[in-house]
Design a protein around this motif. Structure first.
Motif, PDB file in Angstrom:
ATOM      1  N   UNK A   1       0.721  -1.333  -0.086  1.00  0.00           N
ATOM      2  CA  UNK A   1       0.007  -0.092  -0.065  1.00  0.00           C
ATOM      3  C   UNK A   1       0.675   1.329   0.034  1.00  0.00           C
ATOM      4  N   UNK A   2       1.989   1.213   0.804  1.00  0.00           N
ATOM      5  CA  UNK A   2       2.659   2.427   0.665  1.00  0.00           C
ATOM      6  C   UNK A   2       3.435   2.619  -0.409  1.00  0.00           C
ATOM      7  N   UNK A   3       4.038   1.542  -1.173  1.00  0.00           N
ATOM      8  CA  UNK A   3       4.570   1.540  -2.435  1.00  0.00           C
ATOM      9  C   UNK A   3       3.566   2.264  -3.472  1.00  0.00           C
ATOM     10  N   UNK A   4       2.591   1.618  -3.476  1.00  0.00           N
ATOM     11  CA  UNK A   4       1.473   2.059  -4.440  1.00  0.00           C
ATOM     12  C   UNK A   4       0.991   3.651  -4.399  1.00  0.00           C
ATOM     13  N   UNK A   5       0.820   4.139  -2.754  1.00  0.00           N
ATOM     14  CA  UNK A   5       0.542   5.399  -2.370  1.00  0.00           C
ATOM     15  C   UNK A   5       1.716   6.382  -2.973  1.00  0.00           C
TER      16      UNK A   5
ATOM     17  N   UNK B   1       5.831   6.286 -15.259  1.00  0.00           N
ATOM     18  CA  UNK B   1       5.687   7.873 -14.941  1.00  0.00           C
ATOM     19  C   UNK B   1       6.106   8.126 -13.498  1.00  0.00           C
ATOM     20  N   UNK B   2       5.638   7.344 -12.591  1.00  0.00           N
ATOM     21  CA  UNK B   2       6.287   7.686 -11.052  1.00  0.00           C
ATOM     22  C   UNK B   2       7.887   7.559 -11.311  1.00  0.00           C
TER      23      UNK B   2
ATOM     24  N   UNK C   1      13.188  10.203 -11.128  1.00  0.00           N
ATOM     25  CA  UNK C   1      14.644   9.751 -11.917  1.00  0.00           C
ATOM     26  C   UNK C   1      15.278   8.842 -11.222  1.00  0.00           C
ATOM     27  N   UNK C   2      14.588   7.611 -11.441  1.00  0.00           N
ATOM     28  CA  UNK C   2      14.893   6.395 -11.070  1.00  0.00           C
ATOM     29  C   UNK C   2      14.293   5.301 -11.809  1.00  0.00           C
ATOM     30  N   UNK C   3      14.197   5.498 -13.075  1.00  0.00           N
ATOM     31  CA  UNK C   3      13.644   4.389 -13.994  1.00  0.00           C
ATOM     32  C   UNK C   3      14.877   3.538 -14.193  1.00  0.00           C
ATOM     33  N   UNK C   4      14.582   1.988 -13.883  1.00  0.00           N
ATOM     34  CA  UNK C   4      15.613   1.115 -13.805  1.00  0.00           C
ATOM     35  C   UNK C   4      15.865   0.161 -15.030  1.00  0.00           C
ATOM     36  N   UNK C   5      15.091   0.456 -16.140  1.00  0.00           N
ATOM     37  CA  UNK C   5      15.206  -0.118 -17.386  1.00  0.00           C
ATOM     38  C   UNK C   5      14.744   0.699 -18.666  1.00  0.00           C
TER      39      UNK C   5
ATOM     40  N   UNK D   1      13.394   2.715  -5.935  1.00  0.00           N
ATOM     41  CA  UNK D   1      13.593   1.917  -6.785  1.00  0.00           C
ATOM     42  C   UNK D   1      13.981   0.652  -6.682  1.00  0.00           C
ATOM     43  N   UNK D   2      15.104   0.453  -6.352  1.00  0.00           N
ATOM     44  CA  UNK D   2      15.916  -0.992  -5.870  1.00  0.00           C
ATOM     45  C   UNK D   2      15.023  -1.646  -4.935  1.00  0.00           C
TER      46      UNK D   2
END
Length: 461
Positions: free
Chosen positions: A72-76, A250-251, A256-260, A354-355
């Motif tokens: 839930x926290x991650x989704x929020x 998008x998030x 600024x942490x797109x991993x791929x 991100x990681x």
């Protein structure tokens, strides 16, 4: 290759630990049974067993509660930054309309690289779509990595009248080596990479290039869609792609942490790739590995939802597992390779969000059968709190896809399958993830395991 262990010592230690633990468990169970039937008098086994089961139950409940709350926290967090990025894009769109004449002056030279290996079924459409692009690309490099079919011959014969289309043949050395050869021969300042099964919309390259007007941007990830939705497994992947792109990408861009930056639809500033040493060959996820190096070097990575591509995804469960085995194993290799760099990275969102999100996803895949077992047990035992939490989690999961489809202006009909998709996907991805982890421990070399193309991409060029 990372994780490779020709001696087999690592796998021997893992097996020794597993079988030792199993023998100890069997030994205790045997003593418990012998005491239960009066063969031996060991009253401590009853007390120990009761305490053990009580601890296990509490641990399972705590784990389920932990995963749900963390989910839930991650989704929020993703919701907050996804909507923030979406609002920012609306402003940018208005800005581009007002200043379109000025923005047209930014026209860097562009090279498109298509690494190919036995792609005779799909190479025609891929190149034709690029030739119809509204952006004047300088060249299209088809790098044939030692194909054993007629890929190079077909490309040469069909496109010989276009000077910008060049076929480069090389000895088979893997996708990384093909991409590196293309980069080294590219004349463009911006390099677009595309897989041979992928078809670009005519405006895709223009949109990919736009973001490079910002000198901090080193790479742009496009909006990958499924072009061959012909059965349930491809429909499930369609739901997955839309949800991942419209929410997470998008998030992660906002943070600024797109991993791929996927090799099927991506753009790179050539000077940065050269500076960082091109693609490395020690993982099966060369695009993700390069992405992390770019982030750790302090550059910016952008997600461009207008840069649409349609690719051919696996159409059978067998091919799906084959592809995802490579992805999962490759990402594990990348995470292991960059573990020290991540811990010391100045990119705090990469390190702290991100990681950890990636590791959390792997943990869920590895334990998903256990979570389902606990959920069923909670229903049967009448533990309503766990039942309600799990139900809320499933509803939130549906909400994720609903918002993503709404944001991406996709047809809502596929969402009627989302609950079945989540159940089926959990077990497929659990199998894939366990396979990847076991292969990492075994230390055997894992190859590319190329998929056969069907040519069912329905997007009209």
């Amino acid at each position: 290759m990372i994780f490779q262990d020709e001696t087999g010592k690592r796998w021997f230690k893992v097996k020794a630990l597993f079988f030792t633990s199993l023998l100890m468990l069997l030994g205790f169970v045997s003593l418990f049974i012998l005491h239960r039937y009066g063969v031996v008098n060991l009253p401590w086994t009853n007390k120990f067993t009761g305490q053990l089961f009580a601890v296990m139950k509490q641990a399972f409940i705590a784990y389920l509660f932990f995963t749900i709350v963390l989910g839930f926290v991650r989704m929020f967090i993703i919701y907050i930054f996804c909507f923030k990025q979406h609002r920012k894009n609306k402003v940018l769109t208005e800005y581009r309309k007002i200043n379109k004449n000025h923005l047209r002056n930014f026209r860097p030279s562009v090279t498109v690289i298509i690494p190919v290996y036995n792609e005779e079924v799909v190479i025609r459409r891929t190149v034709r779509a690029i030739l119809k692009s509204d952006y004047p690309v300088a060249e299209i490099l088809i790098v044939d990595d030692g194909s054993t079919d007629q890929t190079a011959e077909i490309a040469t014969k069909i496109f010989h009248l276009w000077d910008k289309v060049k076929v480069i043949k090389k000895v088979n050395g893997g996708k990384s080596s093909a991409l590196n050869l293309g980069f080294k021969q590219a004349i463009g300042d911006i390099v677009i990479t595309i897989d041979a099964d992928t078809v670009f919309h005519k405006s895709t390259i223009s949109h990919l290039v736009d973001s490079f007007s910002d000198p901090r941007v080193a790479a742009v990830s496009g909006n990958c869609k499924i072009g061959n939705i012909i059965n349930q497994i491809t429909l499930w992947q369609h739901i997955e792609y839309v949800t991942a792109n419209q929410l997470e990408k998008r998030a992660f861009e906002e943070l600024n942490c797109i991993t791929v930056v996927p090799g099927s639809n991506s753009a790179w500033r050539k000077s940065v790739v050269q500076k960082l040493g091109y693609y490395h060959k020690d993982t099966l996820a060369e695009d993700s590995e390069l992405t992390l190096r770019i982030l750790n070097a302090g550059y910016k990575i952008v997600y461009e939802d207008r840069a649409i591509s349609y690719e051919e995804c696996p159409e059978t469960v067998r091919d799906f597992i084959k592809q995802r085995n490579r992805w999962s194993y490759g990402i594990l290799q990348v995470a292991w390779k960059h573990k020290k760099n991540i811990l010391t990275s100045s990119n705090k969102t990469l390190k702290y969000f991100a990681v950890p999100s990636l590791l959390f996803s792997y943990l869920l895949f590895l334990t998903s059968p256990l979570i389902d077992f606990i959920f069923i047990a909670a229903i049967l035992s009448g533990t309503s709190s766990i039942y309600l939490f799990a139900l809320l989690f499933y509803l939130t999961d549906f909400l994720n896809s609903f918002i993503a489809f709404k944001m991406g202006k996709e047809k809502m009909k596929p969402l009627m399958w989302v609950f079945i998709q989540r159940i089926g996907y959990r077990y497929l991805l659990a199998y894939v993830t366990w396979t990847a982890v076991i292969r990492a421990f075994r230390g055997r070399q894992v190859g590319w395991r190329k998929l056969n193309r069907s040519g069912n991409n329905a997007y009209k060029v």
